[in-house]
Design an enzyme around this catalytic site. Structure first.
Site: not given
Length: 470
Positions: A371-372, A388, A391, A423
């Protein structure tokens, strides 16, 4: 087997409003089974006498012999019971559907004439009233074809509905393959009609009933009195009628047999039920063919995505990006026991999440690190996945002030330094300020707590992506 054929999903938590004619809140449909003269009997070329649904307690087949008492009980249905039901329904101005066994109809021309004069629908109940569970598909198919031929010859028109009753696992498909039937009723799995994709086409299914059925007068732990039958019918009606008042109109089927409820000690219960439902507004009492015609016009077949019928390549192509840069999850999920119940957001999400939950800590960590960062360098360089990008944009992370961007950069660095993965939060559930509050609160958690929280958020992100896709 990794494709499970049974359908536990159906209409799910939000069944459609049936939109019955005239705004009816419930369709109450009566079926009269006409089986007398079609039952197992050596006179009919069968190996033994009948043993099913009679007044004889503990009846068993008599191989090679006629069972005079059993025959006499079935004969009562034709000689007396049928006419009692005929008077009741014609007097109440309620048309019924007859499930007519073709060989039984051929032996009862006077009753057939009365059915037609009353404008009752005569659907097919098969060639003979026998059990098909041990028949091979070829033999059963031949009997279906002969049932249609004989029915057409006796009644004067082909049957538009089909119900075998004592069916095999092949029955519905074999009946559908004929292309002859507007509906098939060899299921008991819903309170509404539905479309089934079978035999290369769309087949309307109108489920039948074994609970609101007088057959329970002849089964263990069944109805011992007419009062029990009436109470069960009334309570079923009340429950379904109430649902119809809430905008979810349903269907109630009532199954009857001439030799069972046609007895004088039972028919009064049926009469009380008919009188009861006549006291309500919005009650439609159609034939099953009327239900079929309405459903076809009002609720034509649709063809949603059939996940359980996709190829591996198509499955992975469509769902490989649901978990960020982790197409292997979709590849493994394809090998699960998928079925009709997975043709939904909840179904496919469960299949994908199972694969994510079942792998090692290292593989789950790999999904997290795929995930970035939020509003990080990849976003600035427009190198995020399409999912992403959408989102983060939905939460306004693509339009930060310089101060906000600096804050996210600071928190991203501190979080990764402490926990070893980015995160992760389902940004669609929050606005920009809410995301920052969660970021600041979670950064102080221990790493194991954050790992589990991040995994839960990965599953939530997957769920939201599937809702967008499907």
């Amino acid at each position: 087997m990794n494709r499970y054929p049974r359908d536990f999903q159906g209409y799910g938590p939000t069944p459609p409003d049936a939109q019955w004619p005239g705004g009816a809140r419930i369709a109450v449909q009566f079926v009269v089974n006409y089986e007398e003269g079609g039952e197992n009997n050596i006179l009919h070329g069968d190996a033994a006498s009948e043993a099913f649904l009679s007044e004889i307690v503990g009846a068993a087949p008599w191989p090679g012999q006629r069972h005079w008492n059993m025959e006499s009980i079935y004969d009562y249905g034709a000689r007396a019971g049928f006419w009692r039901l005929h008077r009741l329904f014609t007097g109440a101005d309620i048309p019924v559907t007859v499930y007519g066994v073709a060989s039984a109809l051929a032996r009862s021309p006077q009753q057939v004439e009365a059915m037609k004069d009353a404008d009752w629908e005569i659907a097919s109940h098969g060639l003979k009233w026998i059990d098909y569970k041990d028949h091979n598909a070829e033999t059963e198919s031949a009997d279906i074809a002969e049932a249609i031929r004989l029915h057409t010859e006796v009644v004067g028109e082909a049957p538009r509905g089909w119900y075998t009753g004592r069916s095999s696992v092949n029955t519905v498909a074999l009946a559908a393959e004929t292309g002859a039937f507007d509906y098939i009723s060899d299921t008991y799995d819903d309170d509404l009609p539905y479309w089934m994709q079978v035999a290369g086409g769309d087949q309307l299914i109108i489920p039948y009933t074994l609970d609101c059925n007088d057959m329970r007068f002849a089964t263990p732990q069944g109805f011992n009195s007419g009062d029990q039958f009436y109470a069960y019918l009334r309570d079923t009606f009340d429950a379904l009628y109430a649902e119809g008042c809430d905008g979810a109109a349903k269907m109630m089927s009532v199954g009857l047999h001439c030799r069972l409820v046609g007895r004088p000690g039972r028919v009064q219960a049926l009469k009380r039920f008919i009188d009861y439902i006549k006291g309500f507004e919005g009650v439609w009492t159609p034939r099953r063919i009327d239900i079929a015609d309405h459903w076809r016009a009002t609720h034509p077949p649709k063809h949603p995505l059939r996940i359980d019928q996709m190829s591996r390549a198509g499955f992975v192509e469509k769902f490989g990006g649901v978990f960020e840069h982790s197409a292997w999850i979709a590849e493994r999920a394809f090998d699960l026991e998928l079925g009709p119940a997975h043709n939904s957001v909840a179904g496919i999400h469960n299949a994908l999440a199972r694969m994510f939950r079942s792998v090692s800590h290292g593989e789950r960590l790999g999904v997290l690190t795929a995930h970035p960062d939020l509003a990080g360098k990849l976003a600035a360089a427009k190198r995020l996945t399409a999912e992403s990008t959408a989102e983060q944009g939905s939460a306004g992370l693509d339009a930060l002030t310089d101060a906000e961007r600096a804050k996210f950069t600071e928190l991203n660095g501190a979080y990764v330094a402490k926990h070893g993965f980015p995160f992760i939060i389902a940004v669609k559930d929050h606005d920009k300020d809410g995301i920052l509050r969660h970021f600041e609160a979670r950064i102080s958690n221990d790493t194991q707590t954050e790992f589990e929280t991040a995994c839960a958020q990965v599953e939530r992100i997957a769920r939201l992506r599937l809702e967008t896709m499907l």
